[in-house]
Design a protein around this motif. Structure first.
Motif, short mmCIF file in Angstrom:
data_model
loop_
_atom_site.label_atom_id
_atom_site.label_comp_id
_atom_site.label_asym_id
_atom_site.label_seq_id
_atom_site.Cartn_x
_atom_site.Cartn_y
_atom_site.Cartn_z
N GLU A 6 -21.57 12.24 5.21
CA GLU A 6 -21.99 13.64 5.01
C GLU A 6 -21.17 14.61 5.85
O GLU A 6 -21.10 15.79 5.55
CB GLU A 6 -23.49 13.80 5.29
CG GLU A 6 -23.89 13.63 6.75
CD GLU A 6 -23.98 12.19 7.23
OE1 GLU A 6 -24.13 11.99 8.44
OE2 GLU A 6 -23.89 11.26 6.40
N ARG A 7 -20.53 14.12 6.90
CA ARG A 7 -19.70 14.99 7.75
C ARG A 7 -18.26 15.09 7.26
O ARG A 7 -17.53 15.97 7.68
CB ARG A 7 -19.71 14.46 9.19
CG ARG A 7 -21.09 14.55 9.83
CD ARG A 7 -21.03 14.24 11.31
NE ARG A 7 -20.30 13.03 11.61
CZ ARG A 7 -20.82 11.84 11.88
NH1 ARG A 7 -22.13 11.70 11.87
NH2 ARG A 7 -20.08 10.80 12.15
N PHE A 8 -17.85 14.20 6.37
CA PHE A 8 -16.48 14.20 5.87
C PHE A 8 -16.29 15.39 4.94
O PHE A 8 -17.04 15.58 3.99
CB PHE A 8 -16.19 12.89 5.13
CG PHE A 8 -14.79 12.83 4.57
CD1 PHE A 8 -13.70 12.75 5.41
CD2 PHE A 8 -14.59 12.86 3.20
CE1 PHE A 8 -12.42 12.68 4.90
CE2 PHE A 8 -13.31 12.80 2.68
CZ PHE A 8 -12.22 12.71 3.54
N GLN A 9 -15.27 16.20 5.20
CA GLN A 9 -15.05 17.43 4.44
C GLN A 9 -14.10 17.24 3.26
O GLN A 9 -13.93 18.14 2.45
CB GLN A 9 -14.50 18.52 5.36
CG GLN A 9 -15.46 18.92 6.47
CD GLN A 9 -16.74 19.51 5.94
OE1 GLN A 9 -16.71 20.44 5.12
NE2 GLN A 9 -17.88 18.99 6.37
N GLY A 10 -13.48 16.08 3.17
CA GLY A 10 -12.51 15.83 2.10
C GLY A 10 -13.17 15.35 0.82
O GLY A 10 -14.39 15.36 0.67
N GLN A 11 -12.35 14.90 -0.10
CA GLN A 11 -12.83 14.43 -1.39
C GLN A 11 -13.06 12.93 -1.36
O GLN A 11 -12.26 12.18 -0.84
CB GLN A 11 -11.77 14.75 -2.45
CG GLN A 11 -12.13 14.32 -3.83
CD GLN A 11 -11.04 14.64 -4.85
OE1 GLN A 11 -9.98 15.14 -4.51
NE2 GLN A 11 -11.31 14.35 -6.09
N HIS A 12 -14.17 12.48 -1.92
CA HIS A 12 -14.48 11.06 -2.12
C HIS A 12 -14.21 10.77 -3.59
O HIS A 12 -14.67 11.51 -4.45
CB HIS A 12 -15.96 10.76 -1.85
CG HIS A 12 -16.40 11.01 -0.46
ND1 HIS A 12 -16.75 10.01 0.39
CD2 HIS A 12 -16.55 12.16 0.24
CE1 HIS A 12 -17.11 10.51 1.55
NE2 HIS A 12 -17.00 11.83 1.47
N LEU A 13 -13.51 9.68 -3.87
CA LEU A 13 -13.20 9.37 -5.26
C LEU A 13 -13.17 7.86 -5.45
O LEU A 13 -12.49 7.15 -4.71
CB LEU A 13 -11.83 9.96 -5.62
CG LEU A 13 -11.35 9.76 -7.04
CD1 LEU A 13 -12.13 10.67 -7.99
CD2 LEU A 13 -9.87 10.06 -7.14
N HIS A 14 -13.90 7.36 -6.42
CA HIS A 14 -13.84 5.94 -6.77
C HIS A 14 -12.67 5.74 -7.72
O HIS A 14 -12.32 6.64 -8.49
CB HIS A 14 -15.15 5.53 -7.46
CG HIS A 14 -15.28 4.05 -7.62
ND1 HIS A 14 -14.70 3.37 -8.66
CD2 HIS A 14 -15.90 3.12 -6.86
CE1 HIS A 14 -14.95 2.09 -8.53
NE2 HIS A 14 -15.69 1.91 -7.45
#
Length: 77
Positions: A6-14
């Motif tokens: 939740e603290r990561f500001q970047g994009q998560h992508l599978h």
């Protein structure tokens, strides 16, 4: 997910949602995992980005089919 996601500001992508490396050109990308999808993506995306590859276990590269047979004798060659 993972602790702290939740603290990561970047994009998560599978990998199933990945379309093209050009969408990430010039960025730094972290590839997580050692499955075939991750490895295919790593090979392609690293041509246009800087990358960090993260796995749970060390990965080894070998050259030549005979060396692969020695490294993984249970594979169905």
């Amino acid at each position: 997910m993972y602790p702290g996601a939740e603290r990561f500001q970047g994009q998560h992508l599978h990998t199933r949602d990945y379309r093209t490396a050009q969408a990430f050109a010039g960025q730094h990308v972290v590839i997580v995992g050692a499955g075939i999808s991750a490895l295919q993506l790593l090979g392609e995306i690293s041509m246009v980005t800087t990358t960090t590859w993260v796995t749970r276990q060390p990965q080894y590269s070998v050259r030549g089919r005979s060396m692969i047979r020695q490294a993984a004798p249970l594979w169905p060659w």
